[in-house]
Design an enzyme around this catalytic site. Structure first.
Site, PDB file in Angstrom:
ATOM      1  N   LEU A   1      40.253  11.002  -3.156  1.00 57.48           N
ATOM      2  CA  LEU A   1      39.649  10.680  -1.939  1.00 57.48           C
ATOM      3  C   LEU A   1      40.538   9.514  -1.545  1.00 57.48           C
ATOM      4  O   LEU A   1      41.039   8.870  -2.274  1.00 57.48           O
ATOM      5  CB  LEU A   1      38.249  10.249  -2.140  1.00 57.48           C
ATOM      6  CG  LEU A   1      37.222  11.108  -2.391  1.00 57.48           C
ATOM      7  CD1 LEU A   1      35.933  10.543  -2.932  1.00 57.48           C
ATOM      8  CD2 LEU A   1      36.891  11.760  -0.750  1.00 57.48           C
TER       9      LEU A   1
ATOM     10  N   GLU B   1      27.097   8.703   0.510  1.00 57.93           N
ATOM     11  CA  GLU B   1      26.534   9.038  -0.949  1.00 57.93           C
ATOM     12  C   GLU B   1      27.189   8.005  -1.905  1.00 57.93           C
ATOM     13  O   GLU B   1      28.246   7.720  -1.857  1.00 57.93           O
ATOM     14  CB  GLU B   1      26.728  10.456  -1.452  1.00 57.93           C
ATOM     15  CG  GLU B   1      27.818  11.181  -1.330  1.00 57.93           C
ATOM     16  CD  GLU B   1      27.713  12.820  -1.465  1.00 57.93           C
ATOM     17  OE1 GLU B   1      28.709  13.256  -1.824  1.00 57.93           O
ATOM     18  OE2 GLU B   1      26.625  13.295  -1.123  1.00 57.93           O
TER      19      GLU B   1
ATOM     20  N   LYS C   1      29.414   6.837  -4.910  1.00 55.99           N
ATOM     21  CA  LYS C   1      30.606   7.461  -5.480  1.00 55.99           C
ATOM     22  C   LYS C   1      30.278   7.357  -7.016  1.00 55.99           C
ATOM     23  O   LYS C   1      30.324   6.155  -7.661  1.00 55.99           O
ATOM     24  CB  LYS C   1      31.882   6.749  -5.170  1.00 55.99           C
ATOM     25  CG  LYS C   1      33.343   7.048  -6.098  1.00 55.99           C
ATOM     26  CD  LYS C   1      34.386   6.661  -5.257  1.00 55.99           C
ATOM     27  CE  LYS C   1      35.745   7.432  -5.282  1.00 55.99           C
ATOM     28  NZ  LYS C   1      35.631   7.905  -6.909  1.00 55.99           N
TER      29      LYS C   1
ATOM     30  N   ASP D   1      30.576   7.197 -10.923  1.00 59.39           N
ATOM     31  CA  ASP D   1      31.732   7.014 -11.851  1.00 59.39           C
ATOM     32  C   ASP D   1      31.520   7.948 -12.863  1.00 59.39           C
ATOM     33  O   ASP D   1      31.252   7.437 -14.248  1.00 59.39           O
ATOM     34  CB  ASP D   1      31.534   5.652 -12.348  1.00 59.39           C
ATOM     35  CG  ASP D   1      32.669   4.944 -12.865  1.00 59.39           C
ATOM     36  OD1 ASP D   1      33.688   5.747 -12.539  1.00 59.39           O
ATOM     37  OD2 ASP D   1      32.802   3.775 -13.275  1.00 59.39           O
TER      38      ASP D   1
ATOM     39  N   TYR E   1      28.154  17.468  -5.447  1.00 54.17           N
ATOM     40  CA  TYR E   1      28.358  16.761  -4.084  1.00 54.17           C
ATOM     41  C   TYR E   1      29.130  17.518  -3.386  1.00 54.17           C
ATOM     42  O   TYR E   1      29.403  17.358  -2.237  1.00 54.17           O
ATOM     43  CB  TYR E   1      29.001  15.438  -4.352  1.00 54.17           C
ATOM     44  CG  TYR E   1      30.151  15.561  -5.154  1.00 54.17           C
ATOM     45  CD1 TYR E   1      31.398  16.236  -4.738  1.00 54.17           C
ATOM     46  CD2 TYR E   1      30.290  14.768  -6.370  1.00 54.17           C
ATOM     47  CE1 TYR E   1      32.527  16.214  -5.650  1.00 54.17           C
ATOM     48  CE2 TYR E   1      31.429  14.748  -7.287  1.00 54.17           C
ATOM     49  CZ  TYR E   1      32.573  15.513  -6.961  1.00 54.17           C
ATOM     50  OH  TYR E   1      33.736  15.261  -7.503  1.00 54.17           O
TER      51      TYR E   1
ATOM     52  N   LYS F   1      35.165   1.377  -2.086  1.00 53.94           N
ATOM     53  CA  LYS F   1      34.874   0.932  -3.355  1.00 53.94           C
ATOM     54  C   LYS F   1      34.105  -0.217  -3.403  1.00 53.94           C
ATOM     55  O   LYS F   1      34.326  -1.345  -2.588  1.00 53.94           O
ATOM     56  CB  LYS F   1      36.089   0.813  -4.442  1.00 53.94           C
ATOM     57  CG  LYS F   1      36.672   2.097  -4.771  1.00 53.94           C
ATOM     58  CD  LYS F   1      36.267   2.747  -5.888  1.00 53.94           C
ATOM     59  CE  LYS F   1      37.454   3.605  -6.337  1.00 53.94           C
ATOM     60  NZ  LYS F   1      38.559   3.424  -7.002  1.00 53.94           N
TER      61      LYS F   1
ATOM     62  N   CYS G   1      65.537  -5.622 -27.969  1.00 54.62           N
ATOM     63  CA  CYS G   1      64.288  -4.901 -28.227  1.00 54.62           C
ATOM     64  C   CYS G   1      63.979  -5.877 -29.303  1.00 54.62           C
ATOM     65  O   CYS G   1      64.287  -6.134 -30.232  1.00 54.62           O
ATOM     66  CB  CYS G   1      64.670  -3.643 -28.755  1.00 54.62           C
ATOM     67  SG  CYS G   1      63.246  -2.611 -29.367  1.00 54.62           S
TER      68      CYS G   1
ATOM     69  N   CYS H   1      63.857  -3.612 -32.864  1.00 50.40           N
ATOM     70  CA  CYS H   1      65.153  -3.041 -33.528  1.00 50.40           C
ATOM     71  C   CYS H   1      66.202  -3.990 -32.842  1.00 50.40           C
ATOM     72  O   CYS H   1      67.278  -3.820 -33.638  1.00 50.40           O
ATOM     73  CB  CYS H   1      65.182  -1.656 -33.186  1.00 50.40           C
ATOM     74  SG  CYS H   1      65.782  -1.122 -31.449  1.00 50.40           S
TER      75      CYS H   1
ATOM     76  N   CYS I   1      64.450  -0.187 -24.305  1.00 55.57           N
ATOM     77  CA  CYS I   1      65.170  -0.433 -25.491  1.00 55.57           C
ATOM     78  C   CYS I   1      66.229   0.693 -25.590  1.00 55.57           C
ATOM     79  O   CYS I   1      65.803   1.975 -25.095  1.00 55.57           O
ATOM     80  CB  CYS I   1      64.135  -0.459 -26.689  1.00 55.57           C
ATOM     81  SG  CYS I   1      64.983   0.054 -28.135  1.00 55.57           S
TER      82      CYS I   1
ATOM     83  N   CYS J   1      65.171   3.420 -33.104  1.00 56.09           N
ATOM     84  CA  CYS J   1      64.331   2.239 -33.007  1.00 56.09           C
ATOM     85  C   CYS J   1      63.129   2.626 -33.486  1.00 56.09           C
ATOM     86  O   CYS J   1      62.388   3.385 -33.046  1.00 56.09           O
ATOM     87  CB  CYS J   1      64.001   1.861 -31.382  1.00 56.09           C
ATOM     88  SG  CYS J   1      62.794   0.677 -31.093  1.00 56.09           S
TER      89      CYS J   1
HETATM   90  S1  IVH Z   1      33.710  14.442  -2.892  1.00 53.11           S
HETATM   91  C1  IVH Z   1      37.663  16.128  -1.279  1.00 53.11           C
HETATM   92  N1  IVH Z   1      31.743  12.861  -3.496  1.00 53.11           N
HETATM   93  O1  IVH Z   1      35.828  10.949  -6.723  1.00 53.11           O
HETATM   94  C2  IVH Z   1      36.304  15.346  -1.754  1.00 53.11           C
HETATM   95  N2  IVH Z   1      33.635  12.777  -4.752  1.00 53.11           N
HETATM   96  O2  IVH Z   1      38.631  10.274  -5.597  1.00 53.11           O
HETATM   97  C3  IVH Z   1      36.457  14.847  -3.076  1.00 53.11           C
HETATM   98  N3  IVH Z   1      33.447  11.377  -6.928  1.00 53.11           N
HETATM   99  O3  IVH Z   1      37.769  13.438  -8.182  1.00 53.11           O
HETATM  100  C4  IVH Z   1      35.172  14.699  -3.885  1.00 53.11           C
HETATM  101  N4  IVH Z   1      31.354  10.820  -6.630  1.00 53.11           N
HETATM  102  O4  IVH Z   1      35.274  13.057  -9.153  1.00 53.11           O
HETATM  103  C5  IVH Z   1      32.758  13.326  -3.899  1.00 53.11           C
HETATM  104  N5  IVH Z   1      30.009  11.691  -4.059  1.00 53.11           N
HETATM  105  C6  IVH Z   1      31.095  12.210  -4.219  1.00 53.11           C
HETATM  106  C7  IVH Z   1      31.743  11.584  -5.467  1.00 53.11           C
HETATM  107  C8  IVH Z   1      33.077  11.979  -5.652  1.00 53.11           C
HETATM  108  C9  IVH Z   1      32.525  10.639  -7.342  1.00 53.11           C
HETATM  109  C10 IVH Z   1      34.819  11.455  -7.388  1.00 53.11           C
HETATM  110  C11 IVH Z   1      35.360  12.798  -7.861  1.00 53.11           C
HETATM  111  C12 IVH Z   1      36.708  12.645  -7.301  1.00 53.11           C
HETATM  112  C13 IVH Z   1      36.788  11.352  -6.856  1.00 53.11           C
HETATM  113  C14 IVH Z   1      37.928  11.569  -5.804  1.00 53.11           C
END
Ligand code: IVH
Length: 670
Positions: free
Chosen positions: A84, A114, A116, A118, A226, A315, A409, A412, A427, A433
């Site tokens: 993304l 939605e 994101k 982790d 998702y 983010k 270095c 070495c 190096c 080394c």
């Molecule tokens: S949509 C093309 N939805 O973010 C659309 N991704 O930076 C890509 N991720 O590899 C996926 N929450 O692992 C989508 N609600 C969400 C998400 C999500 C986390 C992660 C996913 C992807 C990464 C992309």
């Protein structure tokens, strides 16, 4: 007992166990005692063991995990797994929305907002409703087959239930470890003297990439879907939101925080709300993803490079904390790169204790002017290595002198060289080394390469100093007698090490290639080479042009690969390793044939069609694998409605059967 009786009993047990599972996990209200549950489970296990022909991938016994694997097979994604784009500020989000509105020529866009999540992206392939394959994202083109592990995750259905399930569908989502589960796991690690995990994401990744799925089965992993990959278009709902509801109806977990928002103001409000809610959620999130909800609009927008134009991630701000630079060290890596590292007074950043932060390279140190004794802002964003964001100049001690990269270095003493166009200093000692030599062997033995357990830093240095190894091929000539004489090495540890080296001989071609440690050839590229070229000989002999035809391999990587295998010394070591008995299995790929896209779907037709007689329409549907029935029931997936339809159309509404117009029907068979 007759086979028929056995099969019936197996079905009965599976039904009962699944029912008890949902009572236990979904509704929190167990209907039987643990002992009774265990009894049913053991009976099923025993029957399946005695009658392997009746084993199926959706049996609840698959949740227990199985014998360890030597490595993960590569899986090529039919539809690439994209990343993304990021919006780093409100302004960038506003610009994104403006860009899209202009392209679509509209006042306001409906977004699906939605969290994101982790965790780690995963692709789940269901064929005939059964979970057949689960694969990690890898580099987006080629991932790893982690099916055995994913089958142990309770919230991922082994079998989809409900209506309108296509015969082949790929679900995309995120595997993560809930915060509570993470804390409990680390507590268990502490109690048993195991190393703790740094954060839930690492714990999830480590658990998912276990070769022994029985270990994964003990880890508290969870999942939200998702999106989707391969899916026969015409059967797809009209919007992302509706798609999620459909997936939820099949038993797939969908994050409850997702929401439709109208226009950019609502997007920003959602971001605020979610940020406030963040700590209260039982899973880690690192921002918001906004997606244009309507599929038709998504298609109009398309993709740029490796990301869709119709989605963006905003983010949450990175987490920061103050610390003091106790010292600046210079590390020498496998490729000779010199990396300055700040040794910090330990500090908590976003729930993780940080003691080192990378300063990247000489340019970065100069730009940020980091000096020993400085008070600095340490930043950690998601899974990125902690870094020094900036120096708090007001706190600089008088007399602090600027840091300079060494001209030799530090290990070495060889001269360092700068490569034109790169900020990296290297190096020039090569394998002479000790640091490079050790790092190279360490990489070869590391978990994701040859996976030789117990061969760490100190051991390798010791073996090199004692001249017991020079090249990695020498590892395979070590024996217990020579090893047991070493310091801190008894007979038992010597035997263990020799056994670990022996075990590493069975590997995969991708691991073997990755183990060579070619510059810019990581795991994903090694897997790609394995998947596309298939054999060691083909990889060793491929010319730069054919390497560049592979997705994601550019001229620099192609040249590195060619250069590596052009060195007689490298070819010699490779041959010695193969002669020592390193073997791997031939590569397998999955074929998802889509020639019967409507298989498993049931259709009813009513009324007269303008374009063809009804019998011909039925034939057309049958050719695509559909089942045709005369009367509607709650099992019917689609009703095709022509002119003068009669009572069926209204009955379809009652039964919640999707109605297709003649136009829908025509686009479906086309
Ligand atoms: S949509 C093309 N939805 O973010 C659309 N991704 O930076 C890509 N991720 O590899 C996926 N929450 O692992 C989508 N609600 C969400 C998400 C999500 C986390 C992660 C996913 C992807 C990464 C992309």
């Amino acid at each position: 007992m007759s086979e028929e009786f056995i099969r019936e009993r197996i079905d009965e047990l599976r039904l009962a166990i699944n029912r008890h599972n949902s009572h236990y996990h979904q509704y929190d209200s167990p209907q039987v005692s643990d002992a009774e549950y265990d009894r049913l489970f053991r009976e099923l296990q025993e029957l399946e063991q005695a009658y392997p022909a009746f084993r199926t991938p959706d049996s609840p016994t698959e949740r227990m995990g199985a014998e360890p694997l030597k490595g993960f097979d590569p899986v090529s994604h039919e539809v690439p797994m994209l990343s993304l784009d990021n919006a780093l500020s409100d302004d960038e989000l506003i610009a994104f929305d403006k860009r899209l509105r202009e392209r679509l020529d509209t006042e306001r866009i409906e977004y699906l907002a939605e969290p994101k999540l982790d965790g780690l992206a995963i692709s789940l392939v269901y064929e005939h409703a059964i979970l057949l394959r689960a694969a990690t994202r890898g580099d987006g083109q080629v991932g790893e087959n982690v099916t055995r592990n994913v089958q142990t995750i309770r919230s991922i259905p082994l079998k989809l239930n409900g209506k309108k399930i296509p015969q082949f569908i790929e679900i995309r989502g995120e595997i993560f470890m809930p915060k509570k589960g993470f804390l409990a796991l680390n507590q268990r690690c502490r109690a048993t003297g195991m190393k703790e995990f740094a954060n839930p994401r690492n714990a999830a990744a480590g658990s998912l990439r276990q070769l022994d799925s029985r270990i994964t089965a003990t880890r508290p992993l969870d999942f939200f879907c998702y999106g989707h990959g391969v899916f026969v278009d015409q059967l797809r709902p009209k919007s992302h939101w509706k798609m999620l509801q459909l997936m939820r109806s099949w038993g797939l977990p969908v994050c409850p925080e997702g929401q439709i928002v109208q226009g950019i103001e609502a997007c920003r409000e959602y971001f605020q709300r979610l940020q406030e809610k963040r700590v209260a959620l039982d899973y880690e999130i690192d921002g918001v993803v906004y997606k244009v909800d309507n599929f038709a609009l998504q298609e109009r927008l398309g993709f740029i490079a490796r990301a869709p134009r119709w989605a963006i991630a905003r983010k949450f701000p990175a987490e920061e904390a103050l610390s003091v630079v106790a010292d600046i060290d210079v590390q020498v890596g496998r490729t000779g790169a010199l990396t300055p590292v700040a040794r910090l007074r330990p500090v908590e950043v976003g729930g993780v204790t940080v003691t080192n932060a990378t300063l990247h390279n000489a340019d970065e140190v100069r730009r940020k002017d980091v000096r020993k004794g400085d008070t600095v802002v340490v930043r950690r964003a998601g899974d990125v290595i902690p870094e020094v964001a900036r120096v708090v100049m007001e706190h600089r001690k008088p007399g602090a002198s600027p840091f300079a990269m060494p001209s030799r270095c530090p290990i070495c003493g060889s001269a360092v060289e700068t490569v034109a166009g790169e900020s990296t200093i290297r190096c020039s000692g090569g394998l002479a080394c000790p640091a490079q030599h050790r790092e190279m062997i360490k990489h070869f033995a590391s978990r994701k390469a040859m996976d030789i357990e117990g061969l760490g830093d100190k051991r390798i240095s010791q073996l090199i100093e004692r001249k017991m190894i020079d090249s990695v091929a020498d590892l395979y000539r070590l024996d217990v007698d020579r090893l047991k004489g070493l310091e801190r090495m008894g007979r038992k540890s010597a035997e263990n090490l020799v056994q670990a080296i022996e075990n590493s001989k069975k590997t995969t071609l991708a691991r073997f290639i990755h183990a060579f440690g070619l510059r810019d050839v990581g795991e994903a590229t090694a897997q790609l080479l394995e998947q596309r070229l298939g054999s060691l000989e083909a990889i060793m002999d491929a010319d730069e042009d054919s390497l560049m035809e592979l997705p994601g391999i550019g001229p620099v990587v192609a040249r590195n690969i060619r250069h590596f295998f052009d060195q007689p010394s490298n070819r010699k070591v490779t041959e010695q390793l193969v002669a020592a008995g390193i073997t791997w299995q031939a590569v397998r790929t999955i074929k998802d044939t889509l020639h019967q896209p409507l298989a498993g779907q049931s259709f009813v037709l009513t009324g007269t069609l303008d374009s063809m007689p009804r019998d011909q329409a039925k034939q057309e549907l049958k050719k695509l694998g559909a089942r045709i029935s005369a009367s509607l029931s709650s099992k019917t997936d689609y009703l095709v409605v022509g002119d003068n339809p009669g009572s069926k159309a209204s009955k379809a509404l009652d039964l919640d059967v999707e109605i297709l117009s003649e136009e829908d029907f025509l686009s479906l068979i086309r």
